[in-house]
Write an enzyme that holds these catalytic residues in place. Structure first.
Site, PDB file in Angstrom:
ATOM      1  N   CYS A  63     -37.673 -25.474  -7.386  1.00 39.75           N
ATOM      2  CA  CYS A  63     -36.824 -24.367  -6.941  1.00 39.75           C
ATOM      3  C   CYS A  63     -37.588 -23.031  -6.941  1.00 39.75           C
ATOM      4  O   CYS A  63     -37.425 -22.216  -6.042  1.00 39.75           O
ATOM      5  CB  CYS A  63     -35.611 -24.192  -7.852  1.00 39.75           C
ATOM      6  SG  CYS A  63     -34.858 -25.719  -8.400  1.00 39.75           S
ATOM      7  N   ASP A  64     -38.394 -22.787  -7.976  1.00 42.47           N
ATOM      8  CA  ASP A  64     -38.915 -21.431  -8.200  1.00 42.47           C
ATOM      9  C   ASP A  64     -40.432 -21.284  -8.097  1.00 42.47           C
ATOM     10  O   ASP A  64     -40.930 -20.157  -8.092  1.00 42.47           O
ATOM     11  CB  ASP A  64     -38.477 -20.933  -9.589  1.00 42.47           C
ATOM     12  CG  ASP A  64     -36.969 -20.861  -9.717  1.00 42.47           C
ATOM     13  OD1 ASP A  64     -36.315 -20.592  -8.688  1.00 42.47           O
ATOM     14  OD2 ASP A  64     -36.439 -21.081 -10.814  1.00 42.47           O
TER      15      ASP A  64
ATOM     16  N   CYS B  87     -36.971 -25.081 -13.248  1.00 46.25           N
ATOM     17  CA  CYS B  87     -37.105 -25.908 -12.055  1.00 46.25           C
ATOM     18  C   CYS B  87     -38.307 -25.457 -11.223  1.00 46.25           C
ATOM     19  O   CYS B  87     -38.251 -24.415 -10.555  1.00 46.25           O
ATOM     20  CB  CYS B  87     -35.818 -25.831 -11.224  1.00 46.25           C
ATOM     21  SG  CYS B  87     -35.921 -26.776  -9.699  1.00 46.25           S
TER      22      CYS B  87
END
Ligand code: NAP
Length: 309
Positions: free
Chosen positions: A136-137, A133
């Site tokens: 997300c990261d 992701c």
């Protein structure tokens, strides 16, 4: 607890089904193991949903959730489903909490999960440099070189997104041709921070505490690329395994549906990314949810009419 319709999954398909069923005055509940939004939550910018020239995925998710709730949809987020069963005409959703939800109609909108590469280092470095992701990261990799694995829309679009943090992004794909849409490929090719490594099979991810390198085979040679992270976008595995009862599916696990998106089991519809279809877009997911909601409403009404007669 008894309902007219149970919707499993709170992405765009499930939320559209929730909006329509609730607005048609059905007693509807939507369950999701996490927060509402599904894949929207893994998407930074949405720019292909008609009416929204550009909108954050998370913002669209909130809007869709609020809109469905406004019509009276009961939402149970962070409520994982254990299994889905059928008892006579009744669809039974067993929650991990032990509770059971029952209804004559069920709309399956549970999407799927990222496919894993299944290579050494992938599991070991998950969360320590391996990610599925970018939204997300990505921010953890400021100024670092990254590898992105895959050649579809997700790999190319997320690769492009990652260049806002990374110093360089190497998109590694197993074939000579990318599967992604031309507009996404053109954008990535115009991005000076991106290069493509084609006809390359990723074999291993290595490191110590964190990822240090990705190893791939190209033209009969094994090569090593030093990177701080590896983002894997090699497709998607549908969440059709929640069914305890047999529902027809294709060899990849995608649920097969008829004209109104009913599955091989009467009273169960499948919508969005969990069903076999040409494309996985927000617009098609919303269309699926709408079709299934209308069909489910007709089904529930006919059962009620028959019970009254
Ligand atoms: P996808 O379209 O199935 O592409 C998966 C990619 O991973 C393919 O290039 C495939 O290679 C490669 N791959 C699969 N297994 C592999 C393996 N074991 N080793 C190495 N490479 C492997 O999946 P996706 O990109 O996740 O997209 C999923 C769906 O979401 C698609 O329908 C897509 O259109 C949609 N989506 C749309 C957008 C958008 O419209 N902006 C954004 C993201 C996703 P091959 O090409 O050789 O098969």
């Amino acid at each position: 607890m008894n309902y007219d319709v149970i919707i499993v999954g709170g992405g765009p398909a499930g939320l559209a089904a929730g909006l329509y069923t609730a607005r048609m005055n059905l007693k509807a509940v939507l369950v999701d193991r996490g927060a509402l939004g599904g894949q929207l939550l893994n998407t930074e910018l949405v720019e292909d949903y008609p009416g929204f020239e550009t909108i954050l995925g998370s913002e669209l998710a909130t809007k869709m959730g609020d809109h469905a709730r406004k019509f009276g949809l009961e939402v149970r987020d962070f409520e994982p489903v254990l299994e889905i069963d059928v008892e006579g005409n009744t669809k039974v959703v067993r929650l991990e909490s032990g509770e059971e939800l029952r209804a004559p109609a069920l709309i399956m909108a549970a999407g799927g999960l990222p496919r894993y590469l299944g290579i050494p280092g992938e599991k070991e470095f998950w969360g320590r440099g391996v990610s599925y992701c970018a939204v997300c990261d990505g921010a953890f990799f400021k100024g670092q070189e990254l590898a992105v694995v895959g050649g579809g829309d997700a790999a190319v679009e997320e690769g492009d997104f990652l260049t806002r943090y990374a110093s360089r992004v190497h998109i590694i794909h197993r074939r000579n041709e990318l599967r992604a849409q031309p507009i996404l490929i053109d954008r990535a090719r115009a991005n000076v921070k991106i290069d493509f490594i084609l006809e390359a099979a990723v074999k291993e991810i290595s490191g110590t505490e964190k990822v240090h390198a990705v190893h791939y085979e190209q033209g009969g040679q094994t090569k090593e690329l030093n990177v701080g992270g590896v983002f894997i976008f090699v497709g998607f595995v549908p969440n059709s395994g929640l069914f305890k009862v047999h529902v027809d599916h294709d060899e990849a696990g995608y649920i097969l549906t008829g004209r109104d998106l009913q599955t091989s089991v009467e009273g169960i519809w499948a919508v969005g990314d969990v069903r076999a279809q040409l494309t996985k877009q927000i617009a098609t997911a919303v269309g699926d949810g709408t079709t299934a909601a209308v069909a489910a409403s007709m089904y529930v009404t006919s059962l009620k009419d028959a019970a009254r007669a």
